[in-house]
Design an enzyme around this catalytic site. Structure first.
Site, short mmCIF file in Angstrom:
data_model
loop_
_atom_site.label_atom_id
_atom_site.label_comp_id
_atom_site.label_asym_id
_atom_site.label_seq_id
_atom_site.Cartn_x
_atom_site.Cartn_y
_atom_site.Cartn_z
N CYS A 147 -35.31 -21.89 1.88
CA CYS A 147 -34.70 -23.19 1.57
C CYS A 147 -33.18 -23.08 1.45
O CYS A 147 -32.68 -22.19 0.73
CB CYS A 147 -35.29 -23.70 0.25
SG CYS A 147 -34.56 -25.25 -0.26
N CYS A 155 -39.60 -21.55 -0.66
CA CYS A 155 -38.29 -21.53 -1.32
C CYS A 155 -37.36 -20.47 -0.74
O CYS A 155 -36.14 -20.66 -0.68
CB CYS A 155 -38.47 -21.33 -2.82
SG CYS A 155 -39.44 -22.63 -3.57
N GLU A 172 -41.08 -44.92 11.91
CA GLU A 172 -41.08 -44.99 10.44
C GLU A 172 -42.36 -45.64 9.91
O GLU A 172 -42.89 -45.22 8.88
CB GLU A 172 -39.85 -45.77 9.94
CG GLU A 172 -38.55 -44.99 10.01
CD GLU A 172 -38.58 -43.74 9.12
OE1 GLU A 172 -39.08 -43.81 7.99
OE2 GLU A 172 -38.10 -42.69 9.58
N CYS A 201 -31.48 -24.55 -7.16
CA CYS A 201 -32.65 -25.38 -7.44
C CYS A 201 -33.20 -25.01 -8.82
O CYS A 201 -33.65 -23.88 -9.04
CB CYS A 201 -33.70 -25.18 -6.35
SG CYS A 201 -35.24 -26.03 -6.75
N CYS A 251 -39.87 -27.71 1.57
CA CYS A 251 -40.20 -28.05 0.19
C CYS A 251 -41.57 -28.76 0.18
O CYS A 251 -41.70 -29.93 -0.14
CB CYS A 251 -39.12 -28.95 -0.42
SG CYS A 251 -39.25 -29.07 -2.21
S1 SF4 Z 1 -35.95 -24.07 -3.64
FE1 SF4 Z 1 -36.35 -26.02 -4.67
S2 SF4 Z 1 -35.82 -27.57 -3.16
FE2 SF4 Z 1 -36.03 -25.63 -2.07
S3 SF4 Z 1 -38.16 -25.53 -1.36
FE3 SF4 Z 1 -38.10 -24.53 -3.34
S4 SF4 Z 1 -38.56 -26.13 -4.79
FE4 SF4 Z 1 -38.01 -27.15 -2.91
#
Ligand code: SF4
Length: 361
Positions: free
Chosen positions: A206, A203, A41, A212, A196
């Site tokens: 994601c 996205c 960390e 989102c 992200c």
């Molecule tokens: S959908 Fe939203 S949370 Fe997912 S990568 Fe894209 S900006 Fe980031």
């Protein structure tokens, strides 16, 4: 900010499933060793996983336990750290290991309050160590988490930074899984670090893109808000490779510059003549002023070295000065190749390597 239970459940479940399927295999994830998690960390502050891994492996090989680390010297630790930057982190690990070995007899602290007393450990880092290492319910809010949640909920500061920060902590806390806080912490950090992304987030891959808000409103690049950073400054300095009649070079310990404190380097002096390149006459004058007991001889001009730190750029004008002296100034005389056995920052490694390449050509 209101987050419904169903929203929270959906978000957390998606992230945990994503982590189970696609979580990264990282060397500090092989067991729940608090010492290793603490080291990782600290190394990961301001630094990417890819850069950290080889440093982490060398570090843990050399100091496999907190007691081994506390028994080492700061020089040994800095030698392994050189090139990773932000050297204060290495000193904090060292100081922390001394505290843990003296106060806790080598057992790792088990509460947030205890961790917050360890140098270099803030609230998010302490929470990450305990959540990942012991599955205690604590919330993290590092840069990755901020990026994910500001985008997912389109959270803006509206010019109220303290309120903004409070909101981010509240949202991060609401989303944290009470059942699996350790996996959740790693899941949201992984998502921020691999999907992200700051630039060009993926996205389409994601797991939370369906809800989102930034993705849906095509405003991903507006989040998180850019904080107006001060523009980078340029710091100019002269670096003197002072070579004596025995072909040894003077190295001094940096005690002035917080950025590179405790590391070794050839002597340097600020060069305030921002528009002028130092001439041989000016270098001779500078040398005589600072080392009146030395006799200056041949001066070799080397090419300028530029090095970028996060907040400033250093322009270094290096010169090699041949000299004769019977006196020993503050510092130490070393053969040129011996710098590899002392901790030297990346900036002055660049200077020394450039000098060696000229010397050997
Ligand atoms: S959908 Fe939203 S949370 Fe997912 S990568 Fe894209 S900006 Fe980031």
């Amino acid at each position: 900010m209101i987050i419904s239970d169903s929203q929270r459940m959906w978000f957390t479940t998606q992230l945990l499933s994503y982590y189970k399927l696609s979580g990264r295999t990282l060397p500090w994830r092989t067991d729940s060793n608090l010492y290793k998690i603490w080291v990782s960390e600290i190394m990961l502050q301001q630094t990417t996983v890819k850069t950290v891994i080889p440093y982490y492996e060398k570090f843990i090989n050399a100091f496999p336990t907190v007691l081994k680390l506390s028994a080492a010297s700061l020089t040994e630790i800095l030698l392994l750290w050189q090139g990773l930057g932000y050297y204060q982190r290495a000193k904090n690990l060292y100081l922390g290991s001394r505290i843990i070995s003296e106060i806790y007899q080598g057992a790792m602290p088990g509460t947030l309050n205890e961790w917050l007393k360890i140098p270099g450990v803030g609230l998010s880092t302490a929470s990450a160590i305990l959540a990942i290492g012991t599955n205690q319910y604590h919330t993290i809010l590092d840069a990755n988490v901020k990026r994910v949640i500001t985008r997912f909920f389109t959270i803006s500061s509206n010019n109220h930074p303290s309120k903004y920060n409070k909101t981010l902590w509240e949202v991060a806390q609401k989303l944290t899984s009470k059942e699996e806080p350790g996996d959740y912490a790693q899941a949201i950090m992984d998502l921020g670090a691999t999907v992200c992304l700051n630039r060009n987030p993926e996205c389409g891959k994601c797991p939370i893109h369906l809800h989102c808000k930034a993705y849906i409103s095509n405003s991903v690049q507006n989040y998180p808000e850019k904080i107006n950073r001060k523009p980078k400054t340029t710091y100019k300095e002269v670096c003197l490779l002072i070579r004596n009649q025995h072909n040894k070079y003077l190295f001094v310990r940096n005690d002035k510059n917080k950025l590179l404190e405790s590391l070794w380097q050839p002597p340097t002096f600020p060069w305030p003549e921002t528009n002028k390149i130092p001439t041989l006459d000016s270098i001779n004058g500078l040398f005589t002023l600072h080392y009146p007991e030395f006799r200056s001889g041949k001066i070799v001009t080397l090419s300028k070295i530029t090095h970028d730190f996060t907040h400033r750029t250093n322009d270094v004008y290096p010169f090699c000065i041949h000299t004769e002296t019977k006196k020993n100034p503050t510092g130490t005389w070393l053969e040129i190749e011996e710098w590899k056995s002392i901790p030297v920052s990346t900036l002055y490694q660049k200077v020394l390597k450039a000098y060696l390449s000229v010397e050997q050509s």
